[in-house]
Design an enzyme around this catalytic site. Structure first.
Site, mmCIF file in Angstrom:
data_model
loop_
_atom_site.group_PDB
_atom_site.id
_atom_site.type_symbol
_atom_site.label_atom_id
_atom_site.label_comp_id
_atom_site.label_asym_id
_atom_site.label_seq_id
_atom_site.Cartn_x
_atom_site.Cartn_y
_atom_site.Cartn_z
ATOM 1 N NE ARG A 1 -4.203 -1.508 0.132
ATOM 2 C CZ ARG A 1 -4.305 -2.632 -0.469
ATOM 3 N NH1 ARG A 1 -3.599 -2.844 -1.531
ATOM 4 N NH2 ARG A 1 -5.441 -3.275 -0.756
ATOM 5 C CD GLU B 1 -2.794 3.282 -5.469
ATOM 6 O OE1 GLU B 1 -2.029 3.052 -4.768
ATOM 7 O OE2 GLU B 1 -3.783 2.276 -5.938
ATOM 8 C CG HIS C 1 -3.124 -0.965 -6.823
ATOM 9 N ND1 HIS C 1 -3.405 -0.198 -5.327
ATOM 10 C CD2 HIS C 1 -3.160 -2.008 -6.514
ATOM 11 C CE1 HIS C 1 -3.691 -1.006 -4.579
ATOM 12 N NE2 HIS C 1 -3.414 -2.289 -5.189
HETATM 13 C C1 GLV Z 1 -4.864 -5.401 -3.955
HETATM 14 O O1 GLV Z 1 -4.188 -4.400 -3.622
HETATM 15 C C2 GLV Z 1 -5.376 -6.267 -2.830
HETATM 16 O O2 GLV Z 1 -5.376 -5.785 -1.628
HETATM 17 O O3 GLV Z 1 -5.915 -7.256 -3.306
#
Ligand code: GLV
Length: 322
Positions: free
Chosen positions: A237, A266, A285
């Protein structure tokens, strides 16, 4: 009448097919996060909600969702959800553990390799027509074998990265809230203190969940301890790193480079300083973004919903409702 389920993005058919026979589904069709004001309206009267990690499911949303029985987050991390509030309101929360481990570990490794071997620069060099001959000194990168990778957070994904690193002939050290002796033996990884990891690792890969304890875990002091040649990879994260400190560390070459699949904020605005740095590689991401994985994530989220709307324990629970 079928119970109402709201999904905050169009998800893969593997999930929709599970739900369709039993639920009255409504979707947010736009390819951007649902605005909070609309979400607050949409949750009224729904029994199940499939949410994305970009949707804050907070007290305000929950207060509007009086009939809500289950929130199924589309992914493994659930830092976007106020779990304590859901539990108080007897709302079950589920996620999708395990299924995206390999895809995310692959992506962490892809970032690591891309930076170590200067793939992005190489591709650009060719596209610009600068590749005129073989050169013994062109785009010299870093070896992986015999180098040390430091893994912060040694859960499923951290361990999967460790296995990959072993395959590349690397030494693996990790820092975690608890030791994992069986895995250490199996993979050949060594548990070290956090500061030792920062000082010792040539590559550092983050795999801890975002919690109050891990928020800005990697800040100014951490960067001061890292090797100048260190490459930092984040597929966890964005908020685990103090972004301002990272910008300074990259600008001053305190560390060599960073590869980020997640950022804070983000997404990054187009004019963000991180996007102006040559030694920073940012991707949007996509840790779990493979056909099979996202199909399974959709299916698991749907199965959580079906159980939750029937008042049953979720197959992939985050909280426990008595
Ligand atoms: C992606 O970041 C997830 O947490 O699945």
């Amino acid at each position: 009448m079928k119970p109402k389920v709201y999904i905050t993005r169009r998800i893969q058919s593997e999930g929709l097919n599970v739900l369709e026979p039993f639920c009255d589904i409504e979707l947010w069709e736009e390819d951007r996060p649902i605005p909070k004001t609309i979400l607050l309206e949409k949750v009224k009267g729904i029994r199940g909600l499939i949410s994305m990690l970009s949707d804050p499911i907070d007290e305000e949303v929950i207060a509007n969702a009086k009939a809500l029985k289950v929130v199924a987050n589309f992914g493994v991390g659930y830092d976007n959800i106020d779990i304590a509030c859901c539990t108080r309101e007897k709302i079950r929360v589920g996620n999708t553990p395990g299924v995206l481990t390999d895809a995310t570990a692959d992506l962490a490794f892809a970032l690591l390799l891309t930076l170590a071997r200067r793939i992005e620069e190489g591709a650009q060099y060719v596209k610009e027509g600068r590749w005129l001959s073989y050169s013994p000194t062109l785009l010299i990168g870093k070896d992986l074998s015999e180098k040390t990778v430091g893994i912060i957070g040694f859960g499923r994904i951290g361990q999967a990265v460790a296995k990959r690193a072993k395959g590349f002939g690397m030494r693996v050290i990790y820092a975690n809230t608890s030791r994992k002796p069986e895995i250490e033996d199996q993979i050949g990884a060594q548990c070290v203190f956090f500061n030792e990891l920062l000082e010792d690792a040539d590559f550092i890969s983050l795999h801890c969940p975002l919690t109050p304890k891990t928020e800005r875990l990697i800040g100014e002091k951490s960067f001061e301890r890292m090797k100048k040649e260190a490459i930092l990879v984040n597929t966890a994260r964005g908020k685990v790193i103090d972004t301002e400190a990272l910008i300074r560390a990259l600008r001053t070459k305190r560390i060599a480079a960073a590869g980020l699949d997640v950022t804070d904020p983000e997404p990054l605005p187009q004019d963000h300083p991180l996007l102006k740095l040559d030694n920073c590689l940012v991707i949007p991401h996509i840790g779990s973004a493979t056909t099979r994985t996202r199909g399974r994530v959709a299916e698991m989220s749907a199965k959580n919903i079906l159980a939750g709307i029937n008042g049953e324990a979720l197959p992939y629970p985050v909280n426990m409702i008595g």
